[in-house]
Design an enzyme around this catalytic site. Structure first.
Site, PDB file in Angstrom:
ATOM      1  N   PRO A  60      15.961 -22.699 -27.456  1.00 17.60           N
ATOM      2  CA  PRO A  60      15.106 -22.180 -26.488  1.00 17.60           C
ATOM      3  C   PRO A  60      15.545 -23.895 -25.402  1.00 17.60           C
ATOM      4  CG  PRO A  60      13.760 -23.428 -28.624  1.00 17.60           C
ATOM      5  CD  PRO A  60      15.352 -23.054 -29.128  1.00 17.60           C
ATOM      6  N   MET A  61      15.039 -23.506 -23.843  1.00 16.93           N
ATOM      7  CA  MET A  61      14.851 -24.715 -23.062  1.00 16.93           C
ATOM      8  C   MET A  61      13.612 -24.706 -22.054  1.00 16.93           C
ATOM      9  SD  MET A  61      18.877 -24.928 -22.472  1.00 16.93           S
ATOM     10  CE  MET A  61      19.385 -22.972 -22.371  1.00 16.93           C
ATOM     11  N   CYS A  66      11.454 -31.155 -29.697  1.00 21.32           N
ATOM     12  CA  CYS A  66      11.964 -31.293 -28.137  1.00 21.32           C
ATOM     13  C   CYS A  66      11.875 -33.429 -28.022  1.00 21.32           C
ATOM     14  CB  CYS A  66      11.070 -31.053 -27.475  1.00 21.32           C
ATOM     15  SG  CYS A  66      10.551 -31.236 -25.612  1.00 21.32           S
ATOM     16  N   LYS A 118      12.184 -25.644 -35.454  1.00 24.76           N
ATOM     17  CA  LYS A 118      13.070 -26.419 -34.381  1.00 24.76           C
ATOM     18  C   LYS A 118      12.658 -27.859 -34.439  1.00 24.76           C
ATOM     19  CE  LYS A 118      16.666 -27.508 -31.657  1.00 24.76           C
ATOM     20  NZ  LYS A 118      16.200 -26.803 -30.453  1.00 24.76           N
ATOM     21  N   ASN A 126      22.448 -26.906 -34.711  1.00 23.17           N
ATOM     22  CA  ASN A 126      22.714 -26.227 -33.059  1.00 23.17           C
ATOM     23  C   ASN A 126      23.012 -28.182 -31.737  1.00 23.17           C
ATOM     24  OD1 ASN A 126      19.702 -27.933 -30.562  1.00 23.17           O
ATOM     25  ND2 ASN A 126      21.495 -26.191 -30.686  1.00 23.17           N
ATOM     26  N   GLY A 127      23.449 -28.133 -30.992  1.00 15.68           N
ATOM     27  CA  GLY A 127      23.589 -29.429 -31.005  1.00 15.68           C
ATOM     28  C   GLY A 127      25.286 -29.519 -30.614  1.00 15.68           C
ATOM     29  N   GLY A 132      22.445 -24.397 -26.697  1.00 17.20           N
ATOM     30  CA  GLY A 132      21.209 -24.473 -25.421  1.00 17.20           C
ATOM     31  C   GLY A 132      22.213 -25.454 -24.282  1.00 17.20           C
TER      32      GLY A 132
END
Length: 326
Positions: free
Chosen positions: A16-17, A111, A152, A213-214, A237
């Site tokens: 998600p972004m 976030c 997340k 992720n990342g 992302g």
């Protein structure tokens, strides 16, 4: 990899972004091989407020509470991400989005944006500094809905506050069915090296699937993250901005497209966006996407300058017409 009743196919997920992972972009990424895609983060306060406002209308519109809660046609499983810090409000918002058609509810505890974390006392990754409250939120949402709940997180707030292993166990105990872990801290944001060692510890600490992720910007990055950590999937992302083809590449297909394919997909994105939001909003919001799609080609700087003058999607298409392909 399974999340509730959903068998998740091979390939990477779209993370998600805010301002990016709306229905048109999710659709493009899924068409190009993304295993699943998650909506932009949506405030529980906004969901509850707008749902109440809709109920109080003399003639309810029958429309979705928020445009962000709209799936594209045929989108399944439909992941909706919520954020907030009040367990009761998060549970109520979860019930609402379940009623709006969400197949999976994803909780944002990762976030790093200032307006979300509010100096460490707010939402998003700030909740990792209060694991008790984080666990209460997850438990409340799991109890409130019938659909699967995922979450997340990041590695923690800073290099001195890495508590992802403990938080992952709390989430598993609360009934969360999968966790996506951004392998950086809030302090790092989206820059700096990812910590695959700590991500590997998270994978080993829980029985539920962990998505890494990342820093995933290529098939090689994805393969390395899986090989070194044992994560079930990776999520992309920032690496997908202007490059939804990364999902095709990670799935084993061809990688970077030529300029003609970039222009063609940009055109499709413009049209899907206009269909979803209307022409005026599409013309404005697609400027950044057009810049991302076309960065690096000869004349890209001049193209970016002229984008600001495009007041409708027809003007965007005319600008694309002018780009030489040879």
């Amino acid at each position: 990899m399974r999340i509730g009743p959903f068998e998740i196919g091979q390939g990477a997920a779209l993370a998600p972004m805010a301002g990016v992972t709306n229905p048109p972009f999710r659709r493009l990424c899924r068409d190009l091989g993304a295993a699943f895609a998650v909506t932009e983060l949506v405030s529980c306060h906004a969901v509850v407020y707008l749902a109440a406002k809709e109920r109080n209308r003399a003639k309810p519109r029958g429309a979705k509470t928020l445009s962000l809660l709209e799936p594209y046609p045929g989108e399944h499983p439909f992941f909706v991400q919520l954020y907030g810090r009040e367990p009761e409000l998060m549970a109520e918002a979860a019930r609402i989005v379940e009623g709006e058609g969400a197949d999976v509810i994803d909780l944002n505890f990762g976030c790093p944006a200032r307006k979300v974390v509010k100096g460490g006392e707010g939402c998003g990754v700030a909740l990792m500094r209060d694991p008790g409250l984080l666990g209460a939120i997850a438990s409340a949402v799991v109890r409130a809905v019938q659909v699967p709940v995922t979450a997340k997180i990041r590695l923690g707030w800073s290099s001195d506050e890495k508590n992802a292993v403990a938080v992952a166990r709390i989430l598993e105990d609360a009934g969360v069915q999968a966790i996506c872990v951004h392998a950086r801290t809030r302090e790092q944001g989206h820059a700096g090296p990812v910590d695959l060692g700590t991500l590997r510890e998270v994978v080993g600490a829980v029985r539920i699937p962990v998505v890494g992720n990342g820093g995933v910007r290529s098939r090689q990055d994805a393969a390395e993250m899986i090989a070194r950590t044992g994560c079930a999937r990776v999520a992309v992302g920032q690496g997908a901005k202007g490059n939804p083809w990364i999902f095709r590449e990670i799935a084993g297909g061809s990688g970077a497209p030529d300029l003609a394919e970039r222009i063609a997909l940009c055109r499709r994105h413009i049209d899907l966006y206009a269909e979803w939001s209307g022409d005026a909003r599409a013309a404005i919001d697609m400027r950044k996407h057009a810049c991302w799609y076309l960065r690096g080609f000869d004349g890209a700087a001049a193209f970016r300058k002229r984008l600001g003058d495009a007041v409708d999607t027809a003007a965007l298409h005319r600008l694309l017409d002018e780009i030489p392909l040879t």
